[in-house]
Design a protein around this motif. Structure first.
Motif, PDB file in Angstrom:
ATOM      1  N   VAL A   1      -2.930   6.358  41.665  1.00 53.84           N
ATOM      2  CA  VAL A   1      -1.851   5.724  42.431  1.00 53.84           C
ATOM      3  C   VAL A   1      -1.441   4.425  41.741  1.00 53.84           C
ATOM      4  CG1 VAL A   1      -1.099   4.850  44.671  1.00 53.84           C
ATOM      5  CG2 VAL A   1      -2.799   6.698  44.556  1.00 53.84           C
ATOM      6  N   PHE A   2      -0.278   4.431  41.105  1.00 58.99           N
ATOM      7  CA  PHE A   2       0.246   3.217  40.495  1.00 58.99           C
ATOM      8  C   PHE A   2       0.857   2.347  41.594  1.00 58.99           C
ATOM      9  CE2 PHE A   2      -0.059   5.928  36.820  1.00 58.99           C
ATOM     10  CZ  PHE A   2      -0.356   5.050  35.780  1.00 58.99           C
ATOM     11  N   GLY A   3       0.440   1.074  41.626  1.00 58.48           N
ATOM     12  CA  GLY A   3       0.891   0.196  42.699  1.00 58.48           C
ATOM     13  C   GLY A   3       0.117   0.408  43.981  1.00 58.48           C
ATOM     14  N   GLY A   4      -1.071   0.970  43.872  1.00 63.97           N
ATOM     15  CA  GLY A   4      -1.868   1.299  45.055  1.00 63.97           C
ATOM     16  C   GLY A   4      -2.464   0.118  45.779  1.00 63.97           C
ATOM     17  N   SER A   5      -2.391  -1.077  45.207  1.00 67.69           N
ATOM     18  CA  SER A   5      -2.962  -2.252  45.870  1.00 67.69           C
ATOM     19  C   SER A   5      -1.938  -2.997  46.723  1.00 67.69           C
ATOM     20  CB  SER A   5      -3.548  -3.217  44.833  1.00 67.69           C
ATOM     21  OG  SER A   5      -2.532  -3.699  43.962  1.00 67.69           O
ATOM     22  N   GLY A   6      -0.683  -2.532  46.711  1.00 65.72           N
ATOM     23  CA  GLY A   6       0.373  -3.198  47.460  1.00 65.72           C
ATOM     24  C   GLY A   6       0.454  -2.764  48.908  1.00 65.72           C
ATOM     25  N   PHE A   7       1.514  -3.203  49.575  1.00 67.22           N
ATOM     26  CA  PHE A   7       1.706  -2.933  51.000  1.00 67.22           C
ATOM     27  C   PHE A   7       1.713  -1.438  51.295  1.00 67.22           C
ATOM     28  CE2 PHE A   7       5.273  -2.265  54.180  1.00 67.22           C
ATOM     29  CZ  PHE A   7       4.433  -2.271  55.282  1.00 67.22           C
ATOM     30  N   VAL A   8       2.607  -0.686  50.655  1.00 66.24           N
ATOM     31  CA  VAL A   8       2.662   0.757  50.867  1.00 66.24           C
ATOM     32  C   VAL A   8       1.428   1.421  50.261  1.00 66.24           C
ATOM     33  CG1 VAL A   8       3.969   2.864  50.432  1.00 66.24           C
ATOM     34  CG2 VAL A   8       5.182   0.734  50.889  1.00 66.24           C
ATOM     35  N   GLY A   9       1.000   0.910  49.116  1.00 69.85           N
ATOM     36  CA  GLY A   9      -0.112   1.514  48.390  1.00 69.85           C
ATOM     37  C   GLY A   9      -1.396   1.628  49.183  1.00 69.85           C
TER      38      GLY A   9
ATOM     39  N   ASP B   1      -5.329  14.764  38.383  1.00 69.90           N
ATOM     40  CA  ASP B   1      -4.753  16.014  38.881  1.00 69.90           C
ATOM     41  C   ASP B   1      -3.364  15.762  39.475  1.00 69.90           C
ATOM     42  OD1 ASP B   1      -7.058  17.994  38.614  1.00 69.90           O
ATOM     43  OD2 ASP B   1      -8.017  16.375  39.731  1.00 69.90           O
ATOM     44  N   HIS B   2      -3.168  14.554  39.990  1.00 67.49           N
ATOM     45  CA  HIS B   2      -1.875  14.193  40.557  1.00 67.49           C
ATOM     46  C   HIS B   2      -1.669  12.696  40.369  1.00 67.49           C
ATOM     47  CE1 HIS B   2       1.495  15.617  43.194  1.00 67.49           C
ATOM     48  NE2 HIS B   2       1.640  14.304  43.358  1.00 67.49           N
ATOM     49  N   VAL B   3      -0.405  12.306  40.200  1.00 68.00           N
ATOM     50  CA  VAL B   3      -0.059  10.900  39.991  1.00 68.00           C
ATOM     51  C   VAL B   3       0.996  10.492  41.022  1.00 68.00           C
ATOM     52  CG1 VAL B   3       0.936   9.199  38.405  1.00 68.00           C
ATOM     53  CG2 VAL B   3      -0.584  10.994  37.529  1.00 68.00           C
ATOM     54  N   VAL B   4       0.802   9.329  41.611  1.00 74.87           N
ATOM     55  CA  VAL B   4       1.762   8.769  42.559  1.00 74.87           C
ATOM     56  C   VAL B   4       2.253   7.442  41.998  1.00 74.87           C
ATOM     57  CG1 VAL B   4       2.134   7.888  44.895  1.00 74.87           C
ATOM     58  CG2 VAL B   4       0.606   9.851  44.530  1.00 74.87           C
ATOM     59  N   ASN B   5       3.574   7.269  41.915  1.00 76.94           N
ATOM     60  CA  ASN B   5       4.130   6.015  41.406  1.00 76.94           C
ATOM     61  C   ASN B   5       4.840   5.265  42.529  1.00 76.94           C
ATOM     62  OD1 ASN B   5       5.076   3.905  39.859  1.00 76.94           O
ATOM     63  ND2 ASN B   5       6.708   5.085  38.890  1.00 76.94           N
ATOM     64  N   LEU B   6       4.278   4.118  42.915  1.00 70.61           N
ATOM     65  CA  LEU B   6       4.840   3.285  43.976  1.00 70.61           C
ATOM     66  C   LEU B   6       5.413   1.971  43.446  1.00 70.61           C
ATOM     67  CD1 LEU B   6       1.848   3.551  46.487  1.00 70.61           C
ATOM     68  CD2 LEU B   6       3.936   4.909  46.544  1.00 70.61           C
ATOM     69  N   VAL B   7       5.322   1.756  42.147  1.00 72.81           N
ATOM     70  CA  VAL B   7       5.648   0.452  41.569  1.00 72.81           C
ATOM     71  C   VAL B   7       7.142   0.145  41.708  1.00 72.81           C
ATOM     72  CG1 VAL B   7       5.613  -0.957  39.493  1.00 72.81           C
ATOM     73  CG2 VAL B   7       3.751   0.650  39.945  1.00 72.81           C
ATOM     74  N   ALA B   8       7.431  -1.049  42.231  1.00 70.05           N
ATOM     75  CA  ALA B   8       8.807  -1.518  42.375  1.00 70.05           C
ATOM     76  C   ALA B   8       8.800  -3.029  42.551  1.00 70.05           C
ATOM     77  CB  ALA B   8       9.485  -0.850  43.570  1.00 70.05           C
ATOM     78  N   ILE B   9       9.930  -3.637  42.280  1.00 69.22           N
ATOM     79  CA  ILE B   9      10.093  -5.071  42.517  1.00 69.22           C
ATOM     80  C   ILE B   9      11.383  -5.288  43.300  1.00 69.22           C
ATOM     81  CG2 ILE B   9       8.775  -5.847  40.511  1.00 69.22           C
ATOM     82  CD1 ILE B   9      11.432  -6.217  39.020  1.00 69.22           C
ATOM     83  N   LEU B  10      11.409  -6.336  44.124  1.00 67.55           N
ATOM     84  CA  LEU B  10      12.596  -6.658  44.918  1.00 67.55           C
ATOM     85  C   LEU B  10      13.484  -7.686  44.221  1.00 67.55           C
ATOM     86  CD1 LEU B  10      11.053  -6.827  48.502  1.00 67.55           C
ATOM     87  CD2 LEU B  10      12.390  -4.966  47.476  1.00 67.55           C
ATOM     88  N   ASN B  11      12.884  -8.470  43.339  1.00 63.29           N
ATOM     89  CA  ASN B  11      13.656  -9.435  42.559  1.00 63.29           C
ATOM     90  C   ASN B  11      12.973  -9.636  41.209  1.00 63.29           C
ATOM     91  OD1 ASN B  11      11.862 -11.010  44.716  1.00 63.29           O
ATOM     92  ND2 ASN B  11      11.894 -12.241  42.845  1.00 63.29           N
ATOM     93  N   GLU B  12      13.739 -10.044  40.221  1.00 61.09           N
ATOM     94  CA  GLU B  12      13.221 -10.190  38.868  1.00 61.09           C
ATOM     95  C   GLU B  12      12.524 -11.533  38.689  1.00 61.09           C
ATOM     96  OE1 GLU B  12      16.309  -7.462  36.303  1.00 61.09           O
ATOM     97  OE2 GLU B  12      16.774  -9.591  36.539  1.00 61.09           O
TER      98      GLU B  12
END
Length: 327
Positions: free
Chosen positions: A13-21, A78-89
């Motif tokens: 899970v990429f970004g798994g430590s965040g809010f949704v993650g 076996d499976h990959v989940v990508n949650l990575v995103a940013i709201l501002n640069e």
């Protein structure tokens, strides 16, 4: 005869430590998967490990802008989940490098190891959008399907739940400010979706119960204007605040100054996003590509907000609820 135990599947899970993650990790852990949480700062991701059994969840270092770290993180997956995103640069974290380059890097790495892919985008993703956020989100979707045609893509509306960046932010603002701004008059429509429901949808895609090669739009049971969202929030925290409409040109001027701060409350790109409604499209509803089509009954904000916004009441959890007529 000795029973042979199969090793649980590994989900990265990429970004798994965040809010949704953290909600996604919890949903996957309850299903018995082994989970590798790929994030930039694994030393700050210790909070995800108690979400599963001992040794079930492992934080590892990875940055979607650094291709070799992505390849390393997905080894054996076996499976990959990508949650990575940013709201501002900020700094090197640019929309293009995270939403587009990063999405393609994760997809190519997943394809290289033969893993399935679930990619989380956002409602409003549009190749023709004037918003850099929305346009790069759409470019990321395009990169994913070019790489893995049978990937699953989810487009959630605003996620709400504990630690969300929407209702918590304005509830905290209401503690100190007598007024709350309604950008553009507060008429932009949203379809807030509970983060736990989004996590369940993602977990079901990992289970293999969601048809690939499709984009699913995830929204809650209610469509609310920005003003109505603020009214719902104020009712929960039992505070009276003046809701002041802010014209678009004023909001744009304010954003041009605020976006210079390290953690801006508003950016010019976000003002552009707010000009468009953030709701599930009729096309997705007709094609049964919604959260309800996945067999999930989305929860309303009225049932969830009180469970975590109570701390913004004047007396917190000890405040006696007043009759609605007196608020």
């Amino acid at each position: 005869m000795t029973e042979i135990l199969q090793t649980p599947k590994l989900v990265v899970v990429f970004g798994g430590s965040g809010f949704v993650g953290r909600h996604v990790v919890r949903a996957l852990a309850k299903r018995g998967y082994r989970i590798r949480v790929a994030c930039r700062r694994p030393d700050l991701a210790g909070h995800v490990q108690p979400l599963g059994n001992v040794g079930q969840i492992q934080p590892v270092q990875a940055n979607v802008r650094v291709r070799w770290s992505v390849d390393r993180a997905v080894q054996g997956a076996d499976h990959v989940v990508n949650l990575v995103a940013i709201l501002n640069e900020t700094g090197r974290q640019k929309f293009g490098s995270v939403h587009e380059f990063g999405a393609r890097a994760v997809a190519e790495a997943a394809r290289a190891v033969g893993a399935g892919l679930t990619h989380v985008s956002a409602l409003g993703a549009d190749l023709n959008s004037k918003s850099d956020y929305a346009r790069t989100k759409a470019l990321g979707e395009k990169a994913v399907f070019e790489t893995i045609p049978d990937a699953v893509i989810f487009r959630p509306s605003i996620n709400f739940g504990p630690e969300d960046g929407f209702f918590n932010r304005f509830a905290n603002m209401a503690r100190y400010s007598p007024v709350l701004p309604l950008i553009g008059g507060g008429q932009t429509k949203f379809q807030p979706v509970y983060v736990g429901d989004v996590a369940e949808a993602i977990a079901r895609s990992v289970d293999g119960n969601v048809k690939g090669g499709q984009i699913y739009e995830l929204g809650g049971p209610q469509v609310l204007t920005f003003k109505e969202c603020m009214e719902e929030m104020l009712a929960v925290i039992e505070r009276r605040r003046l809701l002041v409409p802010v014209p678009w040109w004023v909001a744009n001027l304010q954003a041009s100054i605020l976006q210079l701060l390290p953690s801006p409350l508003l950016t010019k790109d976000q003002v552009l996003q707010l000009r468009e409604h953030n709701v599930v499209s009729e096309a997705a509803a007709k094609a049964n590509r919604t959260i309800a089509a996945l067999g999930i009954q989305p929860q309303a904000i009225a049932t969830i907000l009180p469970s975590y916004l109570w701390r913004f009441r004047a007396a917190g959890q000890f405040q006696q609820r007043r009759p609605i007529a007196d608020r």
